[in-house]
Structures are given as C-alpha cells and as structure tokens.
Design an enzyme around this catalytic site. Structure first.
Site, PDB file in Angstrom:
ATOM      1  CE  LYS A  56      -3.767  -2.395   2.290  1.00  0.00           C
ATOM      2  NZ  LYS A  56      -4.451  -2.739   3.538  1.00  0.00           N
ATOM      3  CD  GLN A 100      -3.116  -4.279   6.583  1.00  0.00           C
ATOM      4  OE1 GLN A 100      -3.164  -3.266   5.895  1.00  0.00           O
ATOM      5  NE2 GLN A 100      -3.577  -5.436   6.156  1.00  0.00           N
ATOM      6  CG  ASP A 123      -9.846  -0.443   4.885  1.00  0.00           C
ATOM      7  OD1 ASP A 123      -9.690  -0.636   3.667  1.00  0.00           O
ATOM      8  OD2 ASP A 123      -9.197  -1.021   5.767  1.00  0.00           O
TER       9      ASP A 123
END
Ligand code: NAD
Length: 291
Positions: A56, A100, A123
């Site tokens: 990422k 994460q 997200d």
C-alpha cells in the site's frame, strides 16, 4: 462453451487508475498546497500484514500520496491506538486513516474502526459508511468490493438483472459486495459456510464471486457455461518443494474452459483493492475543496 475465458486483468486496470490518480493529484495539489496523505496503522509483525502495508505504501508513493502511518509494537494498548486515531482525525493534512487488520487479539478492532472520522475512513468499514452503502447514499466504499465493481464495469459486464452469487458473507467483502450488487440492480444470493447445496446455487450464477478463503472451492462443474467468475480468495499454499505461492478459491485452469470471464490470483482483485484505497484517499482529499 469451448475456448478460454477472457482474463479480468486487475493489475493492468489498477495501473491505469494509478495514472489517472497521479494526474488528479497534480491538478489538485497547487490548490490544496499539500499532497494527499494516508495514515496506515499497523500493530505487530504479522508477515502477511507487513507485506500488504508495504504494498500500500509503495502504491501511495507511485501516485504521489504521502504515507504518514505508524508501525506499532504488538503490545500497543487500545487506549494508545484510540489516542493516535484521535490525533489523525484532528490533523487536517491527513485524508485517510486505515487500521491494518487483523489486530492482535487483545485489541477491539470494531471499537477502533468506529472511532475513525467517517470522512477519513478510506477502508469504508465505519458503521456510518456501511449505513450509507445500505441506503445507496454517497460515501466511502469498502475497497475490495468497490474494486470488483470497477473491474466488471471496465469490461462492460453489467450486473443489471443478472443473478449474482457471492460465496462469503464477511463484513469486509461478502456483505458490502452484496449491497453494491443490489444497488447495481442485480439479483443477489449470498452463500456461506452453512449453505446447503452450494454447487447447485453456484451453477445458477451469471456472475459468481468466490470470497471464502478455500483453495479450489469453485470447480468447473459449479460454473454455468459463459458465466463471469471473480476470485477474491488469497490463500498461501506451500508446494512439495517447499515453495510458497498465492492461489485463489477457484480452480483456475478448469474454470477457464467454462467461464466467459475470469479474474486471476494474483493479478485480479488484489491490485484493484489497493487502487480503490488510493482512489478513496484522493476522493476524501478532493472533498476538502469541493465538499
Ligand atoms: P472471512 O474468513 O471473514 O469470511 C469467509 C467467508 O466465507 C465466511 O462468510 C464463510 O461463511 C464463507 N465460507 C468459508 N468456507 C466456506 C465454504 N466451504 N463454503 C461456503 N462458504 C464458505 O474472510 P474474508 O475476509 O471475507 O476474505 C475471504 C477471502 O478473500 C480470503 O482468502 C481473503 O484472504 C481474501 N481477501 C482478498 C482480498 C484482496 O484484496 N484480494 C481482500 C480481502 C479478502
């Protein structure tokens, strides 16, 4: 059906999206006076998570998004993380915040996700953004399902009126994808580990999406000839020689002989997920100028 399915090449499409995002950032940056910034919070040393986070960050760098994330020790407390999230929420130069997953077991991921400013929730997992998805309102969308919708659209595969079967009902993939497909006028069936007669249900799909995390779950006899098959599964398997490789949930070689379109692993949904994360970060950056 004879011949071979067309490949839904997520890597190529993601590369194209990266170029578009780079150009958008170049246009917006003089007005904003700073680049977009993404904060990835990573706790502990899970090797798979570390490699995802690196991927990422590399992708961010490529398009001109600053990475301002933190890599924290495994024993980080809930309170320490809440404080960090609070600081990133307040920081006007941060456009996206991502935790994460998975987190170490002493941490409550759901509680932490709810503390992220919903306008920085790149997200798309904050309850408010999931609620916006339920109501088909504008909002940040979960990256993997949004990437699948983009991959289909880029190949002019329209879910309208089609029977879409999704194998997997997680909050990360299956459920938000089911809602996106409903919003795109598909008729949706969601199958899961307790589903009876999965084979017959899968065979009824015009668009079959496998997001279970089981290698070879979808075999050729479960696929309607001419169907579109999307493989979300990411399974690390070790062969006889001890070499590790990534495989999806679909028996690629045999399903390729039956399906019209098929997404590979790697190189299908994975790169699209990262591309949508960058897209969401730029979306939230741009909204500061044009709310
Ligand atoms: P999860 O474990 O949270 O959910 C798996 C779902 O599959 C569950 O709803 C379960 O009921 C269902 N399932 C499991 N075994 C089944 C079976 N035999 N038959 C029918 N249903 C079954 O996983 P997740 O987070 O949704 O991820 C699913 C897979 O997708 C994993 O392999 C994960 O690594 C992968 N994934 C890939 C990306 C990407 O960007 N490529 C992103 C997210 C997840």
């Amino acid at each position: 059906m004879t011949g071979r399915a067309g490949i839904l090449d997520g890597k190529a499409l993601a590369a194209q999206l990266h170029i578009e995002l780079t150009q958008q950032i170049e246009t917006l940056q003089p007005q904003m006076g700073r680049p977009p910034a993404l904060a990835v919070l990573m706790v502990g040393d899970n090797p798979a998570s570390l490699s995802y986070v690196r991927g990422k960050e590399r992708a961010c760098e490529k398009v001109g998004i600053a990475s301002v994330g933190k890599h924290l020790p495994a024993e980080t407390t809930q309170l320490e993380l809440e404080k960090l999230i609070h600081d990133f929420n307040q920081d006007e130069t941060v456009d996206g915040i991502l935790i994460q997953l998975p987190l170490p077991s002493h941490l409550d991921a759901v509680a932490l996700l709810s503390q992220i400013d919903s306008d920085k929730d790149v997200d798309g997992l904050h309850p408010l953004n999931l609620g916006r998805l339920v109501r088909a309102e504008v909002g940040l969308r979960s990256c993997t399902p949004a990437g699948i919708m983009r991959l289909l659209a880029a190949h002019e595969i329209d879910p309208t009126g089609k029977h879409v079967v999704i194998i997997g009902r997680s909050t990360l993939v299956g459920k938000p994808l089911a809602l996106m497909m409903l919003n795109a006028n598909a008729t949706v069936t969601v199958a899961h580990s307790r589903t009876q007669n999965l084979e017959a249900i899968a065979r009824g799909a015009d668009i079959l999406i496998a997001a279970a995390g089981h290698p070879n779950l979808v075999t050729a006899d479960m696929v309607m000839p001419g169907a579109t098959v999307i493989d979300v599964g990411t399974n690390r398997i070790v062969d006889e020689t001890g070499k590790a490789r990534l495989v999806g949930d679909v028996d690629f070689d045999n399903v390729q002989k039956v399906a019209k379109w098929l997404s590979p692993v790697p190189g299908g949904v994975g790169p699209m997920t990262v591309a949508m994360l960058l897209y969401n970060t730029v979306w939230s950056y741009r909204r500061k100028l044009h709310p």
